[in-house]
Design an enzyme around this catalytic site. Sequence first.
Site, PDB file in Angstrom:
ATOM      1  N   HIS A 156     -32.844   5.365 131.277  1.00  0.00           N
ATOM      2  CA  HIS A 156     -32.515   4.231 130.412  1.00  0.00           C
ATOM      3  C   HIS A 156     -31.014   4.216 130.108  1.00  0.00           C
ATOM      4  CE1 HIS A 156     -33.352   0.956 127.697  1.00  0.00           C
ATOM      5  NE2 HIS A 156     -32.900   1.603 126.650  1.00  0.00           N
ATOM      6  N   MET A 180     -39.829  -4.722 133.580  1.00  0.00           N
ATOM      7  CA  MET A 180     -41.000  -4.561 132.697  1.00  0.00           C
ATOM      8  C   MET A 180     -41.086  -5.691 131.668  1.00  0.00           C
ATOM      9  SD  MET A 180     -40.447  -0.522 131.923  1.00  0.00           S
ATOM     10  CE  MET A 180     -39.900   0.607 133.211  1.00  0.00           C
ATOM     11  N   SER A 181     -40.515  -6.828 132.004  1.00  0.00           N
ATOM     12  CA  SER A 181     -40.514  -7.921 131.021  1.00  0.00           C
ATOM     13  C   SER A 181     -40.668  -9.264 131.721  1.00  0.00           C
ATOM     14  CB  SER A 181     -39.193  -7.884 130.232  1.00  0.00           C
ATOM     15  OG  SER A 181     -38.103  -8.188 131.085  1.00  0.00           O
ATOM     16  N   ASN A 198     -29.696  -0.721 138.166  1.00  0.00           N
ATOM     17  CA  ASN A 198     -29.860   0.504 138.968  1.00  0.00           C
ATOM     18  C   ASN A 198     -30.584   0.105 140.248  1.00  0.00           C
ATOM     19  OD1 ASN A 198     -32.168   0.175 136.835  1.00  0.00           O
ATOM     20  ND2 ASN A 198     -33.091   1.266 138.556  1.00  0.00           N
ATOM     21  N   HIS A 227     -32.924  -2.278 122.009  1.00  0.00           N
ATOM     22  CA  HIS A 227     -33.356  -3.645 121.744  1.00  0.00           C
ATOM     23  C   HIS A 227     -33.326  -3.870 120.240  1.00  0.00           C
ATOM     24  CE1 HIS A 227     -35.055  -4.328 125.798  1.00  0.00           C
ATOM     25  NE2 HIS A 227     -35.251  -3.035 125.746  1.00  0.00           N
ATOM     26  N   ALA A 243     -32.906  -6.588 132.431  1.00  0.00           N
ATOM     27  CA  ALA A 243     -32.383  -5.503 133.249  1.00  0.00           C
ATOM     28  C   ALA A 243     -33.456  -5.210 134.289  1.00  0.00           C
ATOM     29  CB  ALA A 243     -32.135  -4.272 132.386  1.00  0.00           C
ATOM     30  N   SER A 269     -32.319  -5.746 127.972  1.00  0.00           N
ATOM     31  CA  SER A 269     -31.707  -4.476 127.572  1.00  0.00           C
ATOM     32  C   SER A 269     -30.204  -4.484 127.783  1.00  0.00           C
ATOM     33  CB  SER A 269     -32.270  -3.316 128.410  1.00  0.00           C
ATOM     34  OG  SER A 269     -33.635  -3.202 128.227  1.00  0.00           O
ATOM     35  N   HIS A 310     -42.137  -6.095 124.554  1.00  0.00           N
ATOM     36  CA  HIS A 310     -42.635  -5.663 125.857  1.00  0.00           C
ATOM     37  C   HIS A 310     -44.091  -5.245 125.722  1.00  0.00           C
ATOM     38  CE1 HIS A 310     -38.272  -4.897 125.856  1.00  0.00           C
ATOM     39  NE2 HIS A 310     -38.321  -5.225 127.127  1.00  0.00           N
ATOM     40  N   TYR A 351     -45.392  -2.843 127.210  1.00  0.00           N
ATOM     41  CA  TYR A 351     -45.501  -1.369 127.163  1.00  0.00           C
ATOM     42  C   TYR A 351     -45.365  -0.837 125.738  1.00  0.00           C
ATOM     43  CZ  TYR A 351     -40.340  -1.401 127.230  1.00  0.00           C
ATOM     44  OH  TYR A 351     -39.024  -1.637 126.941  1.00  0.00           O
ATOM     45  N   GLU A 352     -44.876  -1.664 124.836  1.00  0.00           N
ATOM     46  CA  GLU A 352     -44.822  -1.243 123.427  1.00  0.00           C
ATOM     47  C   GLU A 352     -46.200  -1.323 122.779  1.00  0.00           C
ATOM     48  OE1 GLU A 352     -41.076  -2.667 121.265  1.00  0.00           O
ATOM     49  OE2 GLU A 352     -41.127  -3.972 123.000  1.00  0.00           O
TER      50      GLU A 352
HETATM   51  N1  HPA Z   1     -37.740  -0.411 137.129  1.00  0.00           N
HETATM   52  C1  HPA Z   1     -38.358  -1.089 136.146  1.00  0.00           C
HETATM   53  N2  HPA Z   1     -37.705  -1.647 135.138  1.00  0.00           N
HETATM   54  C2  HPA Z   1     -36.373  -1.528 135.110  1.00  0.00           C
HETATM   55  C3  HPA Z   1     -35.664  -0.833 136.099  1.00  0.00           C
HETATM   56  C4  HPA Z   1     -36.390  -0.243 137.166  1.00  0.00           C
HETATM   57  O1  HPA Z   1     -35.839   0.393 138.084  1.00  0.00           O
HETATM   58  N3  HPA Z   1     -34.351  -0.898 135.762  1.00  0.00           N
HETATM   59  C5  HPA Z   1     -34.278  -1.622 134.613  1.00  0.00           C
HETATM   60  N4  HPA Z   1     -35.495  -2.005 134.218  1.00  0.00           N
END
Ligand code: HPA
Length: 274
Positions: free
Chosen positions: A249, A213-214, A237, A63, A115, A32, A85, A87-88
């Site tokens: 996001h 998540m990847s 983050n 993306h 990310a 991302s 992903h 989750y998609e």
């Molecule tokens: N959690 C999960 N996936 C992420 C995060 C997070 O804090 N930041 C960026 N992708």
Amino acid sequence: MQQLTSVQIKEAAQYIAGKIAIKPEIGLIMGSGLGVLGDLIEEAVVIPYSDIPHFPVSTVEGHAGDLLVGKLSGRNVVLMKGRFHMYEGYGPELTAFPVRVMKALGASSLLVTNAAGGINLNFASGNLMLISDHINLTGKNPLIGPNDNELGVRFPDMSEAYSKRLRGIASEIANEQGFSLQEGVYVGLLGPTYETPAEIRMLRALGADAVGMSTVAEVIAARHSGIEVVGISCITNMAAGILDQPLSHDEVMETAERVKSQFLGLVTALIAKM
Ligand code: HPA
């Protein structure tokens, strides 16, 4: 669950090979907000995912969905601008499919970026983390189903999923460039919800330094294929509950943008030496 077959991999690879004049040696998967690396590719051939047989199409905001082939840092590369992903709604085998195609095109190493949320309390938003290892908590695996021995062995070794050799090179480059590269364990979850603070405390106790998540499905397929892997997380983050603020996001994308030049400096130098 049905594995994608070697026939489908070959069809996708043949389509791409018909559009390009070089043989890619390095695969690049950008997370991302990190697809900007694609802008540095020289003589890039841009192939929309939607044109490639059997390729899924990415849906998430931030993306893009293009495969780029060209020269970067003097090397022949194939870059995924945007990834798939779970989750998609894609199964792990579809998420990992592009890695199979990269291998079929000739790639022998893979740089994967993402990310991630920082779990390690010594991290700060904007840090880059070299992935030393991962924990797959997605409950999924792209190798479920009959094994295709043409692609790899039934029970792949994962004791050095992230190459020691490439990690050493990345650390040296960060030293030379004068910034501290964090190093740690990436835990892959399904998402798409960010974690709860309780989940983050659990993940920390389990030995994770960053969460995302990847990546895990792609790296499993890469190791199955005999591809050497190096991974870099952008800590966009701090994970849920660490700071007294909600996650978004937008923050992920803003941080990725903020560390762009350091990220590009590291990965372009790394690609030259992979
Ligand atoms: N959690 C999960 N996936 C992420 C995060 C997070 O804090 N930041 C960026 N992708």
